[in-house]
Structure formats: structure tokens, C-alpha cells
Design an enzyme around this catalytic site. Structure first.
Site, PDB file in Angstrom:
ATOM      1  N   HIS A   1       8.080  -7.044   3.143  1.00  7.11           N
ATOM      2  CA  HIS A   1       7.950  -5.899   2.232  1.00  7.11           C
ATOM      3  C   HIS A   1       9.083  -4.900   2.447  1.00  7.11           C
ATOM      4  O   HIS A   1       9.735  -4.475   1.482  1.00  7.11           O
ATOM      5  CB  HIS A   1       6.591  -5.224   2.460  1.00  7.11           C
ATOM      6  CG  HIS A   1       6.349  -4.042   1.576  1.00  7.11           C
ATOM      7  ND1 HIS A   1       5.797  -4.153   0.323  1.00  7.11           N
ATOM      8  CD2 HIS A   1       6.606  -2.717   1.766  1.00  7.11           C
ATOM      9  CE1 HIS A   1       5.720  -2.950  -0.227  1.00  7.11           C
ATOM     10  NE2 HIS A   1       6.199  -2.058   0.632  1.00  7.11           N
ATOM     11  N   GLU A   2       9.323  -4.538   3.698  1.00  3.57           N
ATOM     12  CA  GLU A   2      10.361  -3.541   3.971  1.00  3.57           C
ATOM     13  C   GLU A   2      11.751  -4.081   3.631  1.00  3.57           C
ATOM     14  O   GLU A   2      12.619  -3.330   3.157  1.00  3.57           O
ATOM     15  CB  GLU A   2      10.300  -3.089   5.437  1.00  3.57           C
ATOM     16  CG  GLU A   2       8.940  -2.586   5.915  1.00  3.57           C
ATOM     17  CD  GLU A   2       8.325  -1.534   5.014  1.00  3.57           C
ATOM     18  OE1 GLU A   2       9.065  -0.799   4.329  1.00  3.57           O
ATOM     19  OE2 GLU A   2       7.085  -1.442   4.987  1.00  3.57           O
TER      20      GLU A   2
ATOM     21  N   GLU B   1      10.989   1.779   5.241  1.00  8.93           N
ATOM     22  CA  GLU B   1      12.181   1.016   4.862  1.00  8.93           C
ATOM     23  C   GLU B   1      13.486   1.740   5.054  1.00  8.93           C
ATOM     24  O   GLU B   1      14.433   1.553   4.261  1.00  8.93           O
ATOM     25  CB  GLU B   1      12.048   0.602   3.396  1.00  8.93           C
ATOM     26  CG  GLU B   1      12.008   1.743   2.391  1.00  8.93           C
ATOM     27  CD  GLU B   1      10.632   2.312   2.092  1.00  8.93           C
ATOM     28  OE1 GLU B   1      10.470   3.004   1.080  1.00  8.93           O
ATOM     29  OE2 GLU B   1       9.701   2.063   2.897  1.00  8.93           O
TER      30      GLU B   1
ATOM     31  N   TYR C   1       1.229   0.453  -5.198  1.00 10.60           N
ATOM     32  CA  TYR C   1       1.581  -0.861  -4.655  1.00 10.60           C
ATOM     33  C   TYR C   1       0.937  -1.980  -5.477  1.00 10.60           C
ATOM     34  O   TYR C   1       1.626  -2.852  -6.023  1.00 10.60           O
ATOM     35  CB  TYR C   1       1.123  -0.989  -3.205  1.00 10.60           C
ATOM     36  CG  TYR C   1       1.769  -0.075  -2.215  1.00 10.60           C
ATOM     37  CD1 TYR C   1       2.709  -0.548  -1.301  1.00 10.60           C
ATOM     38  CD2 TYR C   1       1.433   1.276  -2.143  1.00 10.60           C
ATOM     39  CE1 TYR C   1       3.292   0.284  -0.358  1.00 10.60           C
ATOM     40  CE2 TYR C   1       2.020   2.120  -1.212  1.00 10.60           C
ATOM     41  CZ  TYR C   1       2.938   1.625  -0.323  1.00 10.60           C
ATOM     42  OH  TYR C   1       3.512   2.457   0.605  1.00 10.60           O
TER      43      TYR C   1
ATOM     44  N   GLU D   1       7.200   0.980  -5.031  1.00 16.46           N
ATOM     45  CA  GLU D   1       6.236   0.190  -4.267  1.00 16.46           C
ATOM     46  C   GLU D   1       5.658  -0.995  -5.028  1.00 16.46           C
ATOM     47  O   GLU D   1       5.477  -2.068  -4.462  1.00 16.46           O
ATOM     48  CB  GLU D   1       5.109   1.099  -3.759  1.00 16.46           C
ATOM     49  CG  GLU D   1       5.583   2.187  -2.807  1.00 16.46           C
ATOM     50  CD  GLU D   1       6.198   1.640  -1.521  1.00 16.46           C
ATOM     51  OE1 GLU D   1       6.174   0.424  -1.293  1.00 16.46           O
ATOM     52  OE2 GLU D   1       6.713   2.466  -0.734  1.00 16.46           O
TER      53      GLU D   1
ATOM     54  N   ASP E   1       1.700  13.358  -0.652  1.00 20.76           N
ATOM     55  CA  ASP E   1       0.907  12.699   0.384  1.00 20.76           C
ATOM     56  C   ASP E   1      -0.552  12.544  -0.041  1.00 20.76           C
ATOM     57  O   ASP E   1      -1.228  11.583   0.333  1.00 20.76           O
ATOM     58  CB  ASP E   1       0.962  13.493   1.689  1.00 20.76           C
ATOM     59  CG  ASP E   1       2.256  13.293   2.447  1.00 20.76           C
ATOM     60  OD1 ASP E   1       3.018  12.376   2.085  1.00 20.76           O
ATOM     61  OD2 ASP E   1       2.514  14.057   3.394  1.00 20.76           O
TER      62      ASP E   1
ATOM     63  N   HIS F   1      12.434  -3.647   0.008  1.00 19.23           N
ATOM     64  CA  HIS F   1      12.838  -2.287  -0.338  1.00 19.23           C
ATOM     65  C   HIS F   1      14.360  -2.114  -0.314  1.00 19.23           C
ATOM     66  O   HIS F   1      14.877  -1.156  -0.904  1.00 19.23           O
ATOM     67  CB  HIS F   1      12.220  -1.288   0.640  1.00 19.23           C
ATOM     68  CG  HIS F   1      10.909  -0.738   0.207  1.00 19.23           C
ATOM     69  ND1 HIS F   1      10.723  -0.098  -1.000  1.00 19.23           N
ATOM     70  CD2 HIS F   1       9.694  -0.707   0.830  1.00 19.23           C
ATOM     71  CE1 HIS F   1       9.466   0.301  -1.100  1.00 19.23           C
ATOM     72  NE2 HIS F   1       8.818  -0.063  -0.007  1.00 19.23           N
TER      73      HIS F   1
END
Length: 609
Positions: A290-291, A266, A378, A313, A370, A294
Site C-alpha cells: 500500500h505505501e 508513505e 480507502y 487513498e 483527523d 502511494h
């Protein structure tokens, strides 16, 4: 006091307010070289040093103001968090003192934020390509900085490149610089966290697809991309109607080469998307919704550190499905929620239901963010908000709160406690003590801190899922048969792409089908030949669970023609678990490791080697 377990920076002593990049893109040496100038302010008294985050960057010099050279040192490298860059100031600074540091540096081949692509790795096969990916804590390998989402900065940039450069900012000019270089300048006037810094350069062309949107790609895919993402403005406008006016002036899309490790990213003004979305039927553009979401939740209202990633998220999935529900209909929104629940179950199964990283707000002290990445923030986050919306009385109460949430926290980085306090305040102030009493009955400890699945399973409308479940049940019941006359291509003739995904998902919930049933499934429904990446992934996953070896070459083809982690990591893991697939998985990865983005390569390596 600010807290970020993933950053070395002394963010409670000094804070960056603006960042200026001055970089040259050298495709021959595969380095970015130049400098970054940080505008900083002391927020306490007697500040004598500045500590920045770095990761595999070659720091050449540090200057205070215009020309005062400063001493600096780098701590030993930590594979999770990089190295602290310690800069001694010429004198102690008092609260409110503003100053500039200019750091000369260049990137190295080990920088995890930067992927350099050979011409052979691009669609056109003629020109090199560069793109960066800074989320979660990879900005420090692009630029020495205070790499924490708890701080937001404006930024500007001067980029010299032989090929068109784009950034997560507004382009303010381009000019010739000699030796084949062009100079591109950029400005981002809205404050952003460091993980939203983004730079791409390559043989790029643009096509306007809306009043504030251009899609950028290599020339070979511009037509298909412009068609696929033609509804972008509809999503942006729907988000504005639901929340607040769009702040970022433009919403462009960059379709990256296939090694991009995510579905989308995003970056403000320049959302990255994977070419696996180019399905030819606009069936996968939910990722764009979705993006776009954001733009409000994540980019405007940001998690203070990665322990609160769900505030980015989970909120964004919730807004995305609100947008999709308005554009595509409530049944479609509910159907997407069902698919999301299955993805949550998959992630928790992969981690283990007692793994603390499956908590909505995990403790990440000493953990590379990560390593915690999954669908948990999410989908668990979405389900939490969906549950709260339901118990407070539905959208008529919750949607005004959503808008107020963005208005109240825009430009800020927040924790879950900040979010919770405002939720209680808004509901009580606007709807009375009754709503506060409802909120107090929530099992906050279980939702926020307990690992595993949520304490409550939401009910979603099964209208579009019913036919998928019934067909999967029929196949399970027929598993021991030698012939399958009761099935035909007409079974899925009227299924949408998403219904095919859910049908295969449902099948994979049963014990693996016998080999002859898998063969017949493919003969009747032609699943191996489908190009839609979501269907392709779920089908190959189902086959690998059954150790169906005829799918092996198709899996190898899929994982080596794109690098989206959502697809390649599970497929590599499953192939590696197959009796006759383990060596093939390892051999394939070793031969193609350089194709994958450094983030993806590192994660796959942990999965199978």
C-alpha cells in the site's frame, strides 16, 4: 483558484516553491529549534503580506531576504486548525516576484506532529527517540508553512542531532559538529506536499534489503525486520510495470517504535511502518504494498485538499490490490477486497450511515480532517474504481487509463472534478463514444456525495472466504449447545492468517456468542495466544462484543504495548461499552496517555472520555 478549507495560508496570493529546514534536535529540552527558509513567489499583483499556517510553535523572528526584520502576528489559536501567522512585507510585490522569508522558531510540548519518546518507550530502552507525523494538517506544528496539499515544494534540510537522523528525502552527507552532535543534510528534488515532510532520530541502524531499499530500525529488531520486508523490491518493480518508472530514487522503510499511530505512512524515500507488521510470517506486508503504491497515487498525484482524500487513498488501495494480485494471485486480491468491504461497513456503522463524513467527497469546512479519518476514502474509493473498471470492460481498458492518469497528473494536486474530466476524456479518445456512454450511466451523485455504503455492491470471488463463512455459520448454529464435539483444531489447521481474520469477522456479524462458546473457541483454536496483530485485534473485538471478561487483561496488554489507531481506538471503545469495562478503559487510557502519539491520544480521548 486553489481552495483548502483546512488552511489559513493565502495560497492564491503567494506560493512556496522550496523549503529549507535548519534545525537542532534537543532531546533534553524536547524541542526542535532553528529556522525555516521559504522560497516564495507572488502569483498576483500588490501582495503586501504572507499568511502561513502554524500550530503550537514558538515563532521568534521573521526576516525578508538576508537580514530585513519583519513584523508578524499570530491569530488566536483554533484547536482544529492552529493559528494564522501574519507577516507584513516591506513593500507590495508584483506578479512573478520571487523572495525569501526566514522564520526563526522552535517547537513546543503541544506540537501535534512531534512525538518525543523516553528510552523506556523504545525497544532498546537505552536511548531517546523522535519521530514526526504530519498528515493530515500537522506539518504546521513542525514548521510554519503553507500547510495545504494543493501546493508542492522541493525541500532541503540541515539537522543537528546526537543520534542518527532520517528524513523523507535523500541523505547528502553527515559530519561531526562538536558537543556530541552530528550534522545530517538532506535534499528532496521531487516536489511534495507539506504533509509528507518527515523527520526521525534515534538509535537507528540500517540493513539493505534490495537494490534501492534499506530497512531502518533499532538494532534489537533489525534481523526480524529485514526478513519480514525482504520482498519490498518485488512490490516496487510490480508497481513500475503497472504504472510508470519509480521517481523517488530510493525506497527505504523505517520500523518505528510501537506508539506510531498508523499501519504505515508513505513519506517519500522513507516509508514509516508499525512494528505490528512484524508477524514473523510475512502475512501483513500488504501494508508495504500500500505505501509503495502511494509513490504514484498520493505522492506524485495528490489530492488538492482533504475533501478529496479518496484520490490518494482509494486509488492507492486499488493499485495496492493490483500489485498484490500480480504477486500473490487473483484469489488473494479478491479475498483482500472482501476484508476491505467489511472494514468499510464497520466505519460506516461507527459514524452512522447518514453521517456526511461517510460521503466519498465530504464537505470539511470547519472540520478537522483527523475527525473524518476512517476506511471510507480507502474502501469506498477502491470499490468505486473497481466498479468503473468492471463496467468499462475490465483491466484491458482500465489499466492503460491508470498509467495515463499518473502520467497526466504527476507532480500535480487535483480535485475529483479534475479526475473525472480526464477519465471521460481518456475513455472517449482511446475507446470511442461507447465508453463515454457507459460512464454517463454511473450514478455520480450517489457514489461521490451520498453518505453511507456505495450504491452498488461489487461481487468478489469467494474462493478463499467460503470456508471461513461456513465455519462461522456452524458456530452460530451451535451457539445454544453445552458441548461442542463437532469442532476441533483441524477446523482452522489449513487456514491462512487472513482466513482466520475473516472467520472471526464473519462470527462478529452474528449476535454475540454465549460465554461458553467463546471459551471453547479459544480452547480449540488458541486464539488468545496468537501474536499476529490482525488476528489478535479481531479476536479481542469479538470477545468484547460478547462482554467476555477473561479477555479484559489481554485487551489492556494489547492497547498499551502498541498505539496503532486501527487497533486501539475500536478496542478502547468496545471495552468502554462493556458493563464492567468502562472504568478499566478510562483508567488504562489515563495511565498510558503519554505513551500514545498526540494524534492518537486526542482521538481516543474523544472516543471514551
Amino acid at each position: 483558484m486553489l481552495y483548502d478549507p483546512s488552511s489559513y495560508a493565502n495560497i492564491n496570493d503567494v506560493q512556496t516553491t522550496h523549503l529549507h529546514l535548519d534545525l537542532t534536535v534537543d532531546f533534553t529540552k524536547k524541542v526542535l529549534s532553528g529556522s525555516v527558509t521559504l522560497d516564495l513567489v507572488a502569483v498576483v499583483s500588490d501582495v503586501s503580506n504572507v499568511i502561513l499556517d502554524t500550530r503550537h510553535v514558538d515563532v521568534r523572528s521573521v526576516h525578508y531576504g538576508t537580514n530585513t526584520s519583519l513584523k508578524f502576528s499570530l491569530d488566536p489559536d483554533d484547536e482544529r486548525f492552529g493559528s494564522a501567522l501574519r507577516i507584513a512585507l516591506p513593500s507590495s510585490l508584483q506578479t512573478g516576484t520571487k523572495f525569501k522569508l526566514t522564520i526563526g522558531y522552535q517547537t513546543t510540548s503541544a506540537c501535534t506532529a512531534v512525538q518525543w519518546l523516553e528510552p523506556s518507550q523504545t525497544v532498546g530502552k537505552k536511548f531517546p527517540y523522535l519521530f514526526t507525523q504530519c498528515q493530515a494538517i500537522h506539518a504546521r506544528s513542525l514548521v510554519p508553512c503553507q500547510d495545504s496539499p494543493s501546493l508542492k515544494v522541493t525541500y532541503s534540510a540541515t539537522i543537528r542531532s546526537h543520534y542518527r537522523a532520517l528524513m523523507s528525502a535523500i541523505g547528502t552527507g553527515e559530519s561531526e559538529a562538536g558537543d556530541g552532535y552530528k550534522v545530517y543534510t538532506f535534499e528532496q528534488k521531487t516536489k511534495i506536499p507539506s504533509y509528507l515532510l518527515a523527520l526521525a532520530a534515534g538509535n537507528l541502524v540500517g540493513r539493505q534489503i534490495g537494490p534501492r531499499s534499506t530497512v531502518w530500525t533499532e538494532p534489537e529488531v533489525i534481523e526480524s525486520a529485514a526478513w519480514e520486508f525482504a520482498d519490498t523490491e518485488k512490490f516496487v518493480a510490480t508497481g513500475e510495470n503497472l504504472l510508470t518508472p519509480y521517481e523517488w530514487r530510493k525506497y527505504d522503510l523505517l520500523v518505528l517504535p510501537p506508539s506510531f499511530p498508523y499501519g504505515g505512512m508513505e513519506n517519500p524515500c522513507l516509508t514509516y511502518v508499525t512494528p505490528t507488521l512484524l508477524a514473523g510470517d510475512r502475512s501483513l506486508v500488504d501494508v508495504v504494498a500500500h505505501e509503495i503504491s502511494h509513490s504514484w497515487t498520493g505522492n506524485l498525484v495528490t489530492n488538492a485538499n482533504w475533501e478529496h482524500m479518496w484520490l490518494n487513498e482509494g486509488w492507492t488501495v486499488f493499485v495496492e490490490r493490483k500489485i498484490v494480485g500480480r504477486v500473490e494471485g487473483e484469489a488473494y486480491k479478491q479475498f483482500r477486497s472482501i476484508i476491505g468491504w467489511r472494514e468499510l461497513e464497520d466505519s460506516i456503522k461507527q459514524f452512522g450511515s447518514s453521517n456526511p463524513l461517510t460521503a466519498l467527497t465530504p464537505n470539511l469546512k470547519g472540520v478537522d480532517p483527523d475527525d473524518s479519518f476512517s476506511s471510507v476514502p480507502y474502501e469506498k474509493g477502491f470499490n468505486f474504481l473497481y466498479y468503473i473498471e468492471h463496467i468499462v470492460g475490465g483491466p484491458k481498458y482500465f489499466e492503460p487509463y491508470m498509467k495515463a492518469h499518473v502520467e497526466n497528473f504527476a507532480g500535480k494536486s487535483i480535485t475529483t472534478d479534475d479526475w473525472k474530466a480526464f477519465l471521460f476524456s481518456f475513455m472517449e479518445n482511446n475507446y470511442g463514444a461507447e465508453k463515454r456512454a457507459v460512464l454517463e450511466k454511473i450514478d455520480w451523485e450517489a457514489w461521490l456525495h451520498a453518505p453511507g455504503l456505495p450504491p452498488v455492491r461489487n461481487e468478489f470471488d469467494q474462493t478463499l472466504a467460503k470456508a471461513c463463512s461456513e465455519l462461522a455459520e456452524r458456530w452460530d448454529a451451535a451457539r445454544n449447545k453445552t458441548t461442542f464435539e463437532e469442532f476441533s483444531p483441524d477446523d482452522v489447521k489449513n487456514f491462512s492468517s487472513l482466513q482466520k481474520v475473516v472467520f472471526i469477522q464473519r462470527l462478529s456479524e452474528y449476535p454475540p456468542l454465549p460465554q461458553n462458546a467463546i471459551r471453547e473457541l479459544d480452547r480449540l483454536y488458541q486464539l488468545t495466544s496468537i501474536v499476529n496483530s490482525e488476528i489478535r485485534f479481531r479476536w479481542q473485538e469479538l470477545c468484547l462484543l460478547a462482554e467476555y471478561e477473561p479477555i479484559f487483561p489481554h485487551v489492556v496488554k494489547f492497547v498499551t504495548e502498541q498505539g496503532r489507531m486501527k487497533f486501539v481506538r475500536p478496542l478502547y471503545r468496545l471495552l468502554n461499552r462493556c458493563k464492567n469495562g468502562s472504568e478499566l478503559a478510562k483508567k488504562t487510557f489515563r495511565e498510558h496517555r503519554s505513551f500514545y502519539h498526540p494524534i492518537a491520544a486526542g482521538m481516543i480521548s474523544k472516543d471514551i472520555l
